[in-house]
Design a protein around this motif. Structure first.
Motif: not given
Length: 218
Positions: A61-88
């Motif tokens: 995936r694009p490194w700057v506009t997707d993978f490392g986009a600063v605006s896309q990072f937030t503190r994980p909540g109850d959805d951390w497991a879903t994020r982990l499964r999907i992002n991996v």
């Protein structure tokens, strides 16, 4: 004056030679050279290695506009497991590059390990690719200290030497360090990167139709 005339004539002749096109023989040689290079790249591209490289590149995936986009990072909540499964799954190409980078860095930072790997690669390449072969395709025997070693025994000997050298250079611990460091980075990135903007193929998550991974957690 005669000397100047000859010098001028030689200079004009050289200038004329530079302007003249290549003779047919030289043109043929250059064409055959470029043809060979093009053929070689074509074979690499169509080989299993070329297909594997193309497959990996398509998953990055694009490194700057997707993978490392600063605006896309937030503190994980109850959805951390879903994020982990999907992002991996979604960033597996990028994570593979990161793991490779950690391995390369750990090897380069240890000169003795780097030299050992180069020597081992050369030894295995010589044994498997340059040693004479018998009619049945097996490696030809070699005599060492009055003892004849078969192709299988040569592989066992080189394999034993490889294992000992790996233990001395701590290659195993180096790879485990790279694996641990990359896993820490991957998990930290995966659970903090939002998934609602991912556009992916449904087959990656077993959901019919085009969707965003955020829909998979619904």
């Amino acid at each position: 004056l005669g000397g100047w005339s000859r010098l001028t004539a030689c200079m004009l002749q050289e200038s004329s030679d530079l302007r003249d096109p290549l003779n047919p023989a030289e043109s043929t040689n250059i064409s055959s050279t470029f043809g060979g290079i093009t053929s070689m790249f074509s074979k690499v591209q169509n080989s299993n290695l070329g297909l594997a490289i193309s497959s990996v590149r398509s998953r990055i995936r694009p490194w700057v506009t997707d993978f490392g986009a600063v605006s896309q990072f937030t503190r994980p909540g109850d959805d951390w497991a879903t994020r982990l499964r999907i992002n991996v799954t979604y960033y597996k190409g990028n994570y593979g590059i990161i793991f490779t980078g950690f391995v390369v860095y750990s090897i380069i930072s240890n000169p003795f390990l780097l030299v050992s790997i180069i020597l081992l690669l050369g030894a295995w390449s010589w044994l498997l690719g340059m040693r004479p072969r018998l009619e049945d395709g097996s490696i030809a025997p070699v005599t060492v200290g009055g003892r004849v070693l078969s192709g299988f025994e040569q592989k066992v000997a080189l394999g034993s030497f490889t294992f000992i050298l790996m233990m001395i250079t701590s290659l195993g611990s180096t790879i485990f360090w790279a694996l641990g460091a990359s896993m820490f980075f991957i998990v930290a990135h995966a659970i903090t990167h939002k998934t609602d903007m991912h556009e992916v193929d449904a087959e990656q998550f077993g959901v019919p139709g085009q969707f965003t991974p955020a829909d998979a957690s619904a």
